[in-house]
Motif scaffolding. Structure first.
Motif, PDB file in Angstrom:
ATOM      1  N   MET A   4      -1.556   2.642 -17.784  1.00  0.00           N
ATOM      2  CA  MET A   4      -0.849   2.137 -18.955  1.00  0.00           C
ATOM      3  C   MET A   4      -0.684   0.623 -18.844  1.00  0.00           C
ATOM      4  O   MET A   4      -0.793   0.067 -17.735  1.00  0.00           O
ATOM      5  N   PRO A   5      -0.435  -0.070 -19.939  1.00  0.00           N
ATOM      6  CA  PRO A   5      -0.201  -1.519 -19.856  1.00  0.00           C
ATOM      7  C   PRO A   5       0.919  -1.838 -18.871  1.00  0.00           C
ATOM      8  O   PRO A   5       1.964  -1.182 -18.866  1.00  0.00           O
ATOM      9  N   GLY A   6       0.678  -2.815 -18.019  1.00  0.00           N
ATOM     10  CA  GLY A   6       1.668  -3.202 -17.032  1.00  0.00           C
ATOM     11  C   GLY A   6       1.562  -2.467 -15.717  1.00  0.00           C
ATOM     12  O   GLY A   6       2.305  -2.774 -14.778  1.00  0.00           O
ATOM     13  N   GLN A   7       0.648  -1.510 -15.624  1.00  0.00           N
ATOM     14  CA  GLN A   7       0.466  -0.789 -14.361  1.00  0.00           C
ATOM     15  C   GLN A   7      -0.032  -1.751 -13.291  1.00  0.00           C
ATOM     16  O   GLN A   7      -1.049  -2.411 -13.461  1.00  0.00           O
ATOM     17  N   LYS A   8       0.691  -1.832 -12.173  1.00  0.00           N
ATOM     18  CA  LYS A   8       0.338  -2.771 -11.115  1.00  0.00           C
ATOM     19  C   LYS A   8      -0.750  -2.247 -10.196  1.00  0.00           C
ATOM     20  O   LYS A   8      -1.482  -3.019  -9.586  1.00  0.00           O
ATOM     21  N   VAL A   9      -0.858  -0.926 -10.062  1.00  0.00           N
ATOM     22  CA  VAL A   9      -1.844  -0.344  -9.157  1.00  0.00           C
ATOM     23  C   VAL A   9      -3.252  -0.644  -9.665  1.00  0.00           C
ATOM     24  O   VAL A   9      -3.610  -0.278 -10.786  1.00  0.00           O
ATOM     25  N   VAL A  10      -4.036  -1.323  -8.842  1.00  0.00           N
ATOM     26  CA  VAL A  10      -5.377  -1.717  -9.264  1.00  0.00           C
ATOM     27  C   VAL A  10      -6.471  -0.877  -8.627  1.00  0.00           C
ATOM     28  O   VAL A  10      -7.640  -0.975  -9.020  1.00  0.00           O
ATOM     29  N   ILE A  20       0.849  -1.187   0.000  1.00  0.00           N
ATOM     30  CA  ILE A  20       0.000   0.000   0.000  1.00  0.00           C
ATOM     31  C   ILE A  20       0.887   1.240   0.000  1.00  0.00           C
ATOM     32  O   ILE A  20       1.890   1.292   0.725  1.00  0.00           O
ATOM     33  N   LEU A  21       0.518   2.246  -0.797  1.00  0.00           N
ATOM     34  CA  LEU A  21       1.235   3.522  -0.779  1.00  0.00           C
ATOM     35  C   LEU A  21       0.244   4.646  -0.509  1.00  0.00           C
ATOM     36  O   LEU A  21      -0.787   4.746  -1.178  1.00  0.00           O
ATOM     37  N   VAL A  22       0.561   5.473   0.467  1.00  0.00           N
ATOM     38  CA  VAL A  22      -0.219   6.674   0.767  1.00  0.00           C
ATOM     39  C   VAL A  22       0.587   7.877   0.300  1.00  0.00           C
ATOM     40  O   VAL A  22       1.693   8.119   0.796  1.00  0.00           O
ATOM     41  N   LEU A  66       6.993   4.691  -7.061  1.00  0.00           N
ATOM     42  CA  LEU A  66       6.109   3.605  -7.512  1.00  0.00           C
ATOM     43  C   LEU A  66       6.920   2.462  -8.111  1.00  0.00           C
ATOM     44  O   LEU A  66       6.644   1.288  -7.848  1.00  0.00           O
ATOM     45  N   ALA A  67       7.915   2.809  -8.904  1.00  0.00           N
ATOM     46  CA  ALA A  67       8.750   1.781  -9.531  1.00  0.00           C
ATOM     47  C   ALA A  67       9.489   0.965  -8.489  1.00  0.00           C
ATOM     48  O   ALA A  67       9.692  -0.243  -8.643  1.00  0.00           O
ATOM     49  N   ALA A  68       9.904   1.620  -7.398  1.00  0.00           N
ATOM     50  CA  ALA A  68      10.660   0.923  -6.353  1.00  0.00           C
ATOM     51  C   ALA A  68       9.764   0.062  -5.478  1.00  0.00           C
ATOM     52  O   ALA A  68      10.147  -1.049  -5.094  1.00  0.00           O
ATOM     53  N   LEU A  69       8.567   0.553  -5.166  1.00  0.00           N
ATOM     54  CA  LEU A  69       7.689  -0.138  -4.222  1.00  0.00           C
ATOM     55  C   LEU A  69       6.714  -1.104  -4.875  1.00  0.00           C
ATOM     56  O   LEU A  69       6.287  -2.074  -4.256  1.00  0.00           O
ATOM     57  N   GLN A  70       6.307  -0.802  -6.109  1.00  0.00           N
ATOM     58  CA  GLN A  70       5.335  -1.633  -6.827  1.00  0.00           C
ATOM     59  C   GLN A  70       4.052  -1.854  -5.998  1.00  0.00           C
ATOM     60  O   GLN A  70       3.646  -2.979  -5.722  1.00  0.00           O
ATOM     61  N   PRO A  71       3.388  -0.771  -5.573  1.00  0.00           N
ATOM     62  CA  PRO A  71       2.199  -0.926  -4.741  1.00  0.00           C
ATOM     63  C   PRO A  71       1.003  -1.477  -5.519  1.00  0.00           C
ATOM     64  O   PRO A  71       0.892  -1.301  -6.738  1.00  0.00           O
TER      65      PRO A  71
END
Length: 229
Positions: A136-142, A6-8, A102-107
């Motif tokens: 974008m394609p590959g975005q992990k945030v749902v 989770i990222l706040v 975001l790239a580092a944490l992959q929330p």
């Protein structure tokens, strides 16, 4: 149970607890890894000079560390952009700072400010966050949720047309005490009731939000995006 990251994304230290401290604690209790980033330093607008500025900055950071420890989340991240002057910084710079994190944490989930708020820093952090997590394609945030920040969100001019109208609620009866304990780390930022940024008002808001959906206490959010892959 699948553990999530989770990222706040908050503008200032204390916004995270005011907006979603109970929800953060609930994530922690479920085994999720909770991270917080503060975009602005929270003290620049006070016009303190030299040693006084450094003292205030250190105190605000120490308060953020203490609050994070009470909630049980990870050590906070600080971008240290100037408080109440985010409109003087390129939105691209703020967005790219968030993208790097975001790239580092992959929330999996992101919480940030509701997009319309009297506080300009809150609005800009929301915009930069939504740009950084664009689908974008590959975005992990749902999922991205917007939180309310007492003494800012409720003061927005209704003519702006995007007042806070929550449609996502999280029960926080079991974590409300921790939310209030974490908020006490920011006691210097709190005010006496009936100011909205008071302990009484914060607790009352969780009861009101809970009562609207049949819960003893809740935090409320706007759904900024949800994706079911």
């Amino acid at each position: 149970m699948t553990h999530r990251t989770i990222l706040v994304c908050a503008a200032h230290p204390d916004d995270e607890i005011l907006g979603c401290g109970g929800t953060m604690a609930r994530h922690v209790d479920r085994g999720d890894s909770v991270h917080v980033v503060f975009v602005a330093d929270g003290i620049e607008s006070r016009k303190a000079m030299n040693a006084e500025r450094e003292r205030l900055l250190t105190e605000r950071r120490e308060a953020a560390f203490k609050a994070a420890n009470i909630i049980g989340c990870e050590r906070p991240h600080f971008f240290d952009y100037p408080d109440q002057r985010l409109d003087t910084i390129s939105l691209l710079d703020i967005t790219q700072s968030i993208e790097t994190l975001l790239a580092a944490l992959q929330p999996d989930l992101v919480y940030t400010h509701h997009g319309d708020d009297l506080n300009a820093d809150h609005r800009l952090v929301s915009e930069a966050t939504m740009t950084a997590v664009r689908p974008m394609p590959g975005q992990k945030v749902v999922a991205v949720y917007g939180f309310e920040t007492l003494s800012s969100t409720e003061w927005v001019f209704q003519s702006r047309g995007n007042a806070f109208r929550p449609n996502h609620f999280v029960g926080v009866a079991s974590t409300l005490v921790r939310k209030l304990d974490a908020l006490r780390a920011y006691d210097a930022e709190m005010r006496d009731f009936p100011h909205p940024r008071s302990y009484e008002a914060v607790a009352a808001l969780t009861k009101l939000r809970g009562a609207t959906v049949g819960l003893a206490a809740a935090e409320a959010f706007t759904v900024l995006r949800e994706v079911e892959p």
